[in-house]
Design a protein around this motif. Structure first.
Motif, PDB file in Angstrom:
ATOM      1  N   LYS A 249      26.238  18.747  58.660  1.00  0.00           N
ATOM      2  CA  LYS A 249      26.298  17.443  58.134  1.00  0.00           C
ATOM      3  C   LYS A 249      27.592  16.936  58.327  1.00  0.00           C
ATOM      4  CE  LYS A 249      22.889  18.520  54.567  1.00  0.00           C
ATOM      5  NZ  LYS A 249      22.637  18.388  53.113  1.00  0.00           N
ATOM      6  N   CYS A 252      28.117  14.408  61.234  1.00  0.00           N
ATOM      7  CA  CYS A 252      27.084  12.991  61.155  1.00  0.00           C
ATOM      8  C   CYS A 252      27.910  11.778  60.785  1.00  0.00           C
ATOM      9  CB  CYS A 252      25.863  13.377  60.141  1.00  0.00           C
ATOM     10  SG  CYS A 252      24.755  14.500  60.787  1.00  0.00           S
ATOM     11  N   LYS A 260      22.458  12.358  56.438  1.00  0.00           N
ATOM     12  CA  LYS A 260      23.188  13.485  56.270  1.00  0.00           C
ATOM     13  C   LYS A 260      22.456  14.573  55.294  1.00  0.00           C
ATOM     14  CE  LYS A 260      27.509  13.517  56.164  1.00  0.00           C
ATOM     15  NZ  LYS A 260      29.027  13.430  55.800  1.00  0.00           N
ATOM     16  N   LEU A 269      20.019  17.475  64.593  1.00  0.00           N
ATOM     17  CA  LEU A 269      20.825  16.615  65.249  1.00  0.00           C
ATOM     18  C   LEU A 269      20.606  15.848  66.720  1.00  0.00           C
ATOM     19  CD1 LEU A 269      23.716  19.334  64.945  1.00  0.00           C
ATOM     20  CD2 LEU A 269      23.352  17.629  63.225  1.00  0.00           C
ATOM     21  N   GLU A 273      25.680  14.219  68.633  1.00  0.00           N
ATOM     22  CA  GLU A 273      26.066  15.265  67.456  1.00  0.00           C
ATOM     23  C   GLU A 273      26.167  16.611  67.992  1.00  0.00           C
ATOM     24  OE1 GLU A 273      24.131  12.454  63.782  1.00  0.00           O
ATOM     25  OE2 GLU A 273      23.070  14.297  64.663  1.00  0.00           O
TER      26      GLU A 273
END
Length: 341
Positions: A249, A252, A260, A269, A273
């Motif tokens: 998270k 993000c 998130k 993801l 990411e």
């Protein structure tokens, strides 16, 4: 701005109509494909110079020739009302996403033709010489009478029909304009095995697209998707079980709290990411890889850029160097997986 485009502007200002290919125009702007941002930039430069390309550089084969001329006064952009000035212009039109039949190489390579009074022997010789399954039957470059093929010759012979001239083995032919969207033309090509393509400007027959051409085009378009899908799966395997949810998270976008909160595993993801996750030295250490982080991330970032091209359905596809990059990175992932076992 390239000196070539400056020369074009100068020529057009003098009333000339210089020409080049779409590929060369892209090169002037430091590009190789008609990506959305590149097209927008070129259109802006053309508009600012009061120039139009004929045909539209976004609607033809990348090696097709285009000419430059002044925008007709009737087609010149209207003045923007004062109350609308400063507002952002629309960035996308559904027409921009059209993949036209004219964008295929086969639709632009011309046709080998015979006329109805030619001998069947001539047609057979041409088909053997060019390794074709069919030929156009034409009385001139605008008048398509039909087609002759191994199939029509075989059918006539199987019925003990005498074959002397091409007209004895002719069959109706389907012709479509070069402005036809490729995906609408697909059914016609499947049903008839081939279609002829006409120029919407002068009605000349510019090429023939066969079912083989179609299958090669779809392989050309689909292979990058398959390679990228394979790479994404390989990356998920590499990252699986190595990180706590909070670490996922953390990389993000902070502005998107709802997203998130939805992250529960690596599979949630995006590709970007994944890259941001392993760019952090502390996260890279958790992978236990004895390879250089910066080199690996640089290679992966190239894959990310190619992925963006592919997912935005670039009409010109990707080049061989980009294919090599995808294949090379996928092999690297395979080798890392093998070493981990």
């Amino acid at each position: 701005m390239s000196k070539e485009f400056e020369e074009v502007k100068s020529d057009v200002a003098e009333g000339k109509e210089p020409s080049t290919t779409v590929r060369e125009l892209l090169r002037w702007f430091g590009a190789r494909r008609r990506r959305t941002g590149v097209v927008k930039r070129i259109r802006n430069e053309l508009d600012d110079a009061g120039i139009v390309t004929t045909p539209d550089f976004t609607k033809v084969w990348i090696d097709a020739e285009i000419s430059f001329s002044k925008i007709p006064e009737a087609a010149a952009p209207a003045a923007v009302p004062a109350e609308d000035q400063g507002q952002e212009e629309p960035q996308f039109s559904p027409q921009d996403a059209s993949f036209l039949i004219s964008m295929l190489k086969a639709a632009n390579c011309g046709v080998i033709a015979v006329n109805p009074q030619d001998t069947v022997e001539k047609a057979i010789t041409l088909m053997l010489a060019h390794d074709f399954s069919q030929l156009a039957v034409m009385s001139n470059e605008h008048t398509l009478k039909g087609a002759i093929s191994w199939k029509t010759i075989g059918k006539r012979l199987s019925h003990n029909n005498e074959l002397t001239e091409v007209k004895d083995a002719i069959e109706p032919a389907v012709a479509i304009e070069d402005t036809e969207p490729l995906f609408k033309a697909t059914r016609l090509i499947i049903d008839h095995e081939f279609v002829f393509v006409r120029s919407s400007a002068d009605k000349k027959v510019t090429g023939i697209v066969t079912a083989t051409d179609l299958s090669e085009q779809f392989q050309f378009l689909s292979e990058p998707f398959l390679l990228i899908g394979q790479i994404e799966n390989q990356i998920r395997v590499l990252l699986h079980g190595k990180f706590e949810v909070e670490a996922l998270k953390e990389i993000c976008n902070d502005a998107d709290e709802a997203r998130k909160d939805s992250i529960q595993s690596v599979a949630d993801l995006t590709f970007g990411e994944y890259l941001r996750l392993i760019q952090k030295p502390e996260n890279w250490e958790k992978l236990g890889l004895s390879i250089d982080r910066s080199v690996f991330c640089a290679e992966m970032d190239q894959v990310r850029e190619i992925r963006n091209d592919v997912m935005h359905f670039d009409p010109d596809g990707i080049d061989e160097g980009q294919y090599d990059q995808l294949r090379r990175f996928s092999r690297l992932m395979d080798e890392l997986d093998a070493l981990a076992q």
